[in-house]
Design an enzyme around this catalytic site. Structure first.
Site, short mmCIF file in Angstrom:
data_model
loop_
_atom_site.label_atom_id
_atom_site.label_comp_id
_atom_site.label_asym_id
_atom_site.label_seq_id
_atom_site.Cartn_x
_atom_site.Cartn_y
_atom_site.Cartn_z
N GLU A 125 -17.07 26.87 -20.81
CA GLU A 125 -16.46 25.77 -20.05
C GLU A 125 -17.39 24.57 -20.01
O GLU A 125 -18.61 24.72 -19.88
CB GLU A 125 -16.17 26.21 -18.62
CG GLU A 125 -14.80 26.84 -18.42
CD GLU A 125 -13.71 25.78 -18.27
OE1 GLU A 125 -13.88 24.66 -18.79
OE2 GLU A 125 -12.70 26.07 -17.63
N ASP A 129 -15.09 22.60 -11.54
CA ASP A 129 -14.96 21.77 -10.35
C ASP A 129 -14.23 22.53 -9.25
O ASP A 129 -14.85 23.19 -8.44
CB ASP A 129 -14.31 20.42 -10.66
CG ASP A 129 -13.17 20.52 -11.66
OD1 ASP A 129 -12.42 21.50 -11.61
OD2 ASP A 129 -13.02 19.60 -12.47
#
Length: 207
Positions: A125, A129
């Site tokens: 990734e 978030d």
């Protein structure tokens, strides 16, 4: 949760800010992570993964498009330098409805091209978030009978996390700001920027 050191770069020099040398330098408010820091961290992460999977027959890296493509390429090369071969796969997902539900709704745009049963999978990734989409993706991969599923993420925004996701390998913790570069975009621009930077507010007013 295994993490590396989280060192962020200081603001851009006044010389660089006042005299852009590329089309994008004038749009960047400040650099958060430099190009050198990114490459050094990737090497550190690759060493950790190679050591942790030294007994595995193989590793399957699953990159999440589009943002992770640069990190995926450099991370795979770094693994090769540390004597750990890896196979590569890509997925593309779209999340929506996250304002209406705490779990988020995810649609698969591109699925895996092979069976992952009994494979050691590492999701690559660019940034973690909210954690909503990544949490769903991990459950999906685990449901396909993988031997193990872990995550390596270049960036994480601790202040933006809504769902606690176990990310074993993390490069940098960064502030909860709109960052671009090294695969991350704004309106499909800035992906080629070699560092991680915060856009100037004036950029958003153009659209």
């Amino acid at each position: 949760m295994g993490e590396g050191s989280n060192v962020a770069a200081g603001p851009m020099s006044s010389e660089r800010a006042s005299a852009p040398t590329t089309w994008y330098d004038g749009d960047i408010e400040r650099v958060v992570v430099t190009e050198d820091q990114i490459q050094n961290k990737i090497d550190d992460l690759a060493k950790q993964v190679a050591a942790d999977y030294s007994e595995a027959d193989s590793i399957l890296l699953v990159g999440v498009l589009k943002g992770a493509f640069m990190f995926m390429a450099d991370f795979a090369r770094a693994l090769g330098r540390h004597s750990r071969a890896a196979e590569l796969e890509f997925m593309a997902v779209s999340s929506y409805g996250q304002r209406a539900t705490s779990s988020g709704v995810v649609r698969i745009l591109k699925d895996l091209d092979r069976d992952i049963a009994n494979r050691h999978v590492i999701v690559v990734e660019d940034i973690v978030d909210s954690g909503l989409t990544l949490s769903w993706l991990l459950k999906y991969l685990e449901s396909r009978s993988a031997a193990s599923v872990e995550v390596v993420a270049l960036l994480r925004k601790p202040d933006a996390v809504k769902v606690d996701v176990d990310v074993k390998y993390i490069g940098f913790d960064i502030p909860n700001e709109f960052v671009v570069g090294y695969g991350l975009d704004y309106a499909e621009r800035y992906r080629e920027v070699p560092y991680i930077g915060v856009l100037k507010p004036s950029v958003y007013s153009r659209t």
